[in-house]
Motif scaffolding. Structure first.
Motif, PDB file in Angstrom:
ATOM      1  N   GLU A  69      95.995  12.047  63.410  1.00 55.62           N
ATOM      2  CA  GLU A  69      94.993  12.657  64.285  1.00 55.62           C
ATOM      3  C   GLU A  69      93.708  11.843  64.367  1.00 55.62           C
ATOM      4  O   GLU A  69      92.859  12.118  65.211  1.00 55.62           O
ATOM      5  CB  GLU A  69      94.640  14.069  63.779  1.00 55.62           C
ATOM      6  CG  GLU A  69      95.790  15.042  63.812  1.00 55.62           C
ATOM      7  CD  GLU A  69      96.617  15.061  62.526  1.00 55.62           C
ATOM      8  OE1 GLU A  69      97.419  15.988  62.364  1.00 55.62           O
ATOM      9  OE2 GLU A  69      96.459  14.165  61.674  1.00 55.62           O
ATOM     10  N   THR A  75      93.622  16.187  68.599  1.00 55.37           N
ATOM     11  CA  THR A  75      94.798  16.998  68.295  1.00 55.37           C
ATOM     12  C   THR A  75      95.262  17.746  69.542  1.00 55.37           C
ATOM     13  O   THR A  75      94.575  17.762  70.562  1.00 55.37           O
ATOM     14  CB  THR A  75      94.503  18.018  67.177  1.00 55.37           C
ATOM     15  OG1 THR A  75      93.505  18.931  67.625  1.00 55.37           O
ATOM     16  CG2 THR A  75      94.029  17.319  65.903  1.00 55.37           C
ATOM     17  N   ALA A  78      93.078  24.488  66.746  1.00 55.87           N
ATOM     18  CA  ALA A  78      93.605  24.769  65.406  1.00 55.87           C
ATOM     19  C   ALA A  78      94.010  23.478  64.705  1.00 55.87           C
ATOM     20  O   ALA A  78      93.885  23.360  63.483  1.00 55.87           O
ATOM     21  CB  ALA A  78      94.797  25.731  65.493  1.00 55.87           C
ATOM     22  N   GLY A  79      94.475  22.502  65.467  1.00 52.50           N
ATOM     23  CA  GLY A  79      94.839  21.208  64.886  1.00 52.50           C
ATOM     24  C   GLY A  79      93.629  20.483  64.314  1.00 52.50           C
ATOM     25  O   GLY A  79      93.737  19.798  63.292  1.00 52.50           O
ATOM     26  N   ASP A 129      90.934  21.958  63.023  1.00 55.86           N
ATOM     27  CA  ASP A 129      90.634  22.639  61.756  1.00 55.86           C
ATOM     28  C   ASP A 129      91.609  22.225  60.659  1.00 55.86           C
ATOM     29  O   ASP A 129      91.207  21.972  59.520  1.00 55.86           O
ATOM     30  CB  ASP A 129      90.666  24.156  61.943  1.00 55.86           C
ATOM     31  CG  ASP A 129      89.539  24.657  62.839  1.00 55.86           C
ATOM     32  OD1 ASP A 129      88.515  23.955  62.968  1.00 55.86           O
ATOM     33  OD2 ASP A 129      89.690  25.751  63.420  1.00 55.86           O
ATOM     34  N   ALA A 130      92.890  22.123  60.994  1.00 53.69           N
ATOM     35  CA  ALA A 130      93.900  21.743  59.995  1.00 53.69           C
ATOM     36  C   ALA A 130      93.664  20.319  59.497  1.00 53.69           C
ATOM     37  O   ALA A 130      93.769  20.049  58.294  1.00 53.69           O
ATOM     38  CB  ALA A 130      95.304  21.880  60.589  1.00 53.69           C
ATOM     39  N   ALA A 131      93.334  19.405  60.415  1.00 53.36           N
ATOM     40  CA  ALA A 131      93.083  18.010  60.015  1.00 53.36           C
ATOM     41  C   ALA A 131      91.843  17.924  59.117  1.00 53.36           C
ATOM     42  O   ALA A 131      91.847  17.201  58.115  1.00 53.36           O
ATOM     43  CB  ALA A 131      92.922  17.127  61.251  1.00 53.36           C
ATOM     44  N   HIS A 183      90.686  20.245  57.142  1.00 50.36           N
ATOM     45  CA  HIS A 183      91.045  20.799  55.826  1.00 50.36           C
ATOM     46  C   HIS A 183      91.882  19.814  55.018  1.00 50.36           C
ATOM     47  O   HIS A 183      91.686  19.689  53.803  1.00 50.36           O
ATOM     48  CB  HIS A 183      91.756  22.140  55.979  1.00 50.36           C
ATOM     49  CG  HIS A 183      90.855  23.232  56.478  1.00 50.36           C
ATOM     50  ND1 HIS A 183      89.689  23.602  55.836  1.00 50.36           N
ATOM     51  CD2 HIS A 183      90.934  24.023  57.570  1.00 50.36           C
ATOM     52  CE1 HIS A 183      89.092  24.569  56.519  1.00 50.36           C
ATOM     53  NE2 HIS A 183      89.830  24.834  57.580  1.00 50.36           N
ATOM     54  N   ARG A 184      92.789  19.085  55.677  1.00 57.57           N
ATOM     55  CA  ARG A 184      93.596  18.079  54.957  1.00 57.57           C
ATOM     56  C   ARG A 184      92.721  16.951  54.425  1.00 57.57           C
ATOM     57  O   ARG A 184      92.903  16.502  53.290  1.00 57.57           O
ATOM     58  CB  ARG A 184      94.706  17.527  55.866  1.00 57.57           C
ATOM     59  CG  ARG A 184      95.823  18.526  56.067  1.00 57.57           C
ATOM     60  CD  ARG A 184      97.138  17.913  56.542  1.00 57.57           C
ATOM     61  NE  ARG A 184      97.085  16.860  57.513  1.00 57.57           N
ATOM     62  CZ  ARG A 184      97.047  17.033  58.847  1.00 57.57           C
ATOM     63  NH1 ARG A 184      97.045  18.239  59.372  1.00 57.57           N
ATOM     64  NH2 ARG A 184      97.021  15.998  59.652  1.00 57.57           N
TER      65      ARG A 184
END
Length: 159
Positions: A96, A119, A123-124, A126-128, A130-131
């Motif tokens: 991403e 992304t 939501a993508g 936010d997920a990236a 967090h990772r």
């Protein structure tokens, strides 16, 4: 220190010629190559050589990801100098991450690593984030776009 990469007049013509106006056709590289007086194979080899040497860091299209339903955001980290390489590898490992760069600034709030996340959805993003936070142990600061400006900047390669 790494020796500067040497480029010739044809490499400069390739770089200058591919900054906009890339043809949309069945064999775009063949069309560009013909205009430069070379074969498609030679053009592709030269592009790959310049990418491998990091003379070019990226070659590809730019998309308006939001118009396709996706999302992107400029984000930053405050990375301690001694941890720079590890965090750089963490960030760059994510597909991403569109691009990443170092920036030092007295007024930059201590942010020294900047990158763009792109992304398929909000939501993508936010997920990236967090990772990256989980893998780096550092907080990511996203800076969403408030207004868009189009600046078509083309850089001429000189001898």
């Amino acid at each position: 220190m790494r020796e500067p990469t040497q480029i010739d007049a044809l490499d400069r013509a390739i770089i200058d010629g591919l900054q906009g106006g890339f043809p949309i056709c069945e064999r775009p590289y063949a069309q560009v190559a013909a205009g430069l007086g070379m074969s498609e194979a030679e053009l592709l080899e030269r592009l790959q050589r310049m990418l491998d040497a990091r003379l070019l860091t990226r070659f590809g299209p730019m998309f308006q990801v939001e118009r396709m339903g996706g999302a992107f955001v400029l984000a930053a980290l405050r990375v301690p100098e001694g941890d720079w390489q590890r965090v750089l590898e963490v960030v760059n490992a994510l597909p991403e991450v569109a691009h990443n760069y170092r920036r030092e600034s007295e007024r930059g709030g201590g942010f020294n690593m900047w990158f763009v996340l792109a992304t398929e959805s909000e939501a993508g993003i936010d997920a990236a984030i967090h990772r990256i936070e989980a893998a780096s142990g550092l907080p990511v600061f996203p800076f969403p776009k408030l207004q868009e400006y189009f600046v078509e900047m083309k850089l001429v390669v000189r001898a």
